[in-house]
Scaffold this motif. Structure first.
Motif, short mmCIF file in Angstrom:
data_model
loop_
_atom_site.label_atom_id
_atom_site.label_comp_id
_atom_site.label_asym_id
_atom_site.label_seq_id
_atom_site.Cartn_x
_atom_site.Cartn_y
_atom_site.Cartn_z
N ARG A 268 1.10 -1.00 0.04
CA ARG A 268 -0.42 -0.16 0.38
C ARG A 268 1.04 1.24 -0.19
NH1 ARG A 268 -3.94 -1.78 3.45
NH2 ARG A 268 -3.26 -1.21 5.34
N GLN A 269 2.08 1.59 0.62
CA GLN A 269 2.40 2.07 0.98
C GLN A 269 3.86 2.59 -0.23
OE1 GLN A 269 5.36 1.96 3.71
NE2 GLN A 269 4.37 3.01 5.20
N THR A 270 3.86 1.41 -0.80
CA THR A 270 4.52 1.51 -2.41
C THR A 270 3.67 2.03 -3.52
OG1 THR A 270 5.91 -0.57 -1.89
CG2 THR A 270 5.84 0.23 -4.48
N ARG A 271 1.91 2.28 -3.88
CA ARG A 271 1.52 1.93 -4.54
C ARG A 271 1.47 3.58 -4.11
NH1 ARG A 271 -1.46 -0.92 -7.47
NH2 ARG A 271 -0.55 -2.88 -5.50
N HIS A 272 1.40 3.81 -3.10
CA HIS A 272 0.41 5.05 -2.74
C HIS A 272 1.78 6.58 -2.94
CE1 HIS A 272 -0.71 8.73 -0.53
NE2 HIS A 272 0.25 9.00 0.00
N TYR A 273 3.20 5.55 -2.38
CA TYR A 273 4.67 6.37 -3.41
C TYR A 273 4.06 6.42 -4.72
CZ TYR A 273 9.03 8.44 -4.16
OH TYR A 273 9.98 9.04 -3.98
N LEU A 274 3.78 5.69 -5.85
CA LEU A 274 4.03 6.20 -6.81
C LEU A 274 2.63 6.81 -7.45
CD1 LEU A 274 5.85 1.84 -7.80
CD2 LEU A 274 6.41 4.36 -8.06
N SER A 275 1.85 6.50 -7.26
CA SER A 275 0.68 7.18 -7.39
C SER A 275 0.70 8.96 -7.18
CB SER A 275 -0.70 7.35 -6.74
OG SER A 275 -1.13 5.38 -7.04
N ASN A 276 1.47 8.65 -5.74
CA ASN A 276 1.75 10.45 -5.79
C ASN A 276 2.68 11.20 -6.08
OD1 ASN A 276 0.03 10.50 -3.40
ND2 ASN A 276 -0.02 9.98 -2.81
N ASN A 277 3.55 10.14 -5.87
CA ASN A 277 5.15 11.00 -6.33
C ASN A 277 5.36 10.41 -7.90
OD1 ASN A 277 5.89 11.65 -3.50
ND2 ASN A 277 5.53 9.59 -2.72
N VAL A 278 5.38 10.11 -8.55
CA VAL A 278 5.15 9.85 -9.90
C VAL A 278 4.58 9.57 -10.98
CG1 VAL A 278 6.56 7.51 -11.51
CG2 VAL A 278 7.38 7.73 -9.30
N PRO A 279 3.24 11.24 -10.69
CA PRO A 279 1.80 10.38 -12.23
C PRO A 279 2.40 10.59 -13.25
CG PRO A 279 3.52 12.89 -10.32
CD PRO A 279 3.67 12.09 -10.89
N GLN A 280 3.49 11.36 -13.75
CA GLN A 280 4.03 10.95 -15.39
C GLN A 280 3.81 9.70 -15.70
OE1 GLN A 280 6.08 12.19 -12.60
NE2 GLN A 280 7.13 14.26 -13.06
N ILE A 281 4.05 8.91 -15.24
CA ILE A 281 3.43 7.45 -16.28
C ILE A 281 1.95 7.54 -16.34
CG2 ILE A 281 3.40 5.04 -14.41
CD1 ILE A 281 6.02 5.04 -13.57
N GLN A 282 1.48 7.54 -15.46
CA GLN A 282 -0.59 7.53 -15.67
C GLN A 282 -0.45 8.81 -16.36
OE1 GLN A 282 0.60 8.10 -12.32
NE2 GLN A 282 0.01 5.96 -11.66
N GLU A 283 -0.09 10.08 -16.17
CA GLU A 283 -0.12 11.05 -17.18
C GLU A 283 0.25 10.80 -18.64
OE1 GLU A 283 1.91 14.59 -15.35
OE2 GLU A 283 0.22 14.24 -13.86
N HIS A 284 0.99 9.81 -18.76
CA HIS A 284 1.69 10.19 -19.88
C HIS A 284 1.82 8.04 -20.37
CE1 HIS A 284 5.04 12.54 -18.79
NE2 HIS A 284 4.50 13.59 -19.32
N GLY A 285 0.65 7.72 -19.52
CA GLY A 285 -0.11 6.57 -21.14
C GLY A 285 0.11 5.64 -20.08
N GLY A 286 0.97 5.58 -19.03
CA GLY A 286 1.77 4.51 -18.71
C GLY A 286 0.86 4.00 -17.34
N HIS A 287 1.18 2.74 -16.71
CA HIS A 287 0.26 2.24 -15.76
C HIS A 287 1.77 1.04 -15.17
CE1 HIS A 287 0.21 -1.34 -18.61
NE2 HIS A 287 0.43 -2.25 -17.10
#
Length: 108
Positions: A8-27
């Motif tokens: 959960r901590q890892t998912r939260h960190y990536l969602s909040n600190n690496v938003p470029q992944i989702q913003e650029h069509g990645g996951h």
């Protein structure tokens, strides 16, 4: 800490600190969490599979997750595979030689 808590901590960190992944069509997918050793495995996919600078993103995730999350000792990041994963050539070495990328650090 439980594996679920670390995941959960890892998912939260990536969602909040690496938003470029989702913003650029990645996951990203958290593939494995070992609570005893603190090892975490993350796969990046979608547009990341075809991105030439994905290796730089992967390097940043490896370093920052281990540095910023208590309980994480080692991070493995890989590109998600699959039959439709179009992996572009790695542009990291090319970028490292270009003057405009001398001090490049992904914006996360």
């Amino acid at each position: 800490m439980s594996a679920q808590g670390l995941e959960r901590q890892t998912r939260h960190y990536l969602s909040n600190n690496v938003p470029q992944i989702q913003e650029h069509g990645g996951h990203f997918e958290i593939e494995d969490v070992n609570e005893e050793t603190g090892e975490v495995t993350v796969a990046i996919g979608g547009a990341c599979s075809g991105c030439g600078i994905a290796p730089m993103t992967m390097k940043a995730i490896r370093r920052r997750l281990a540095d910023e999350l208590d309980g994480v000792s080692e991070v493995t990041v890989r590109r998600a595979g699959g039959p439709r994963a179009a992996v572009m050539p790695d542009k990291t070495s090319e970028m490292e030689e270009m003057e405009e990328y001398t001090d490049y650090s992904p914006p996360f």
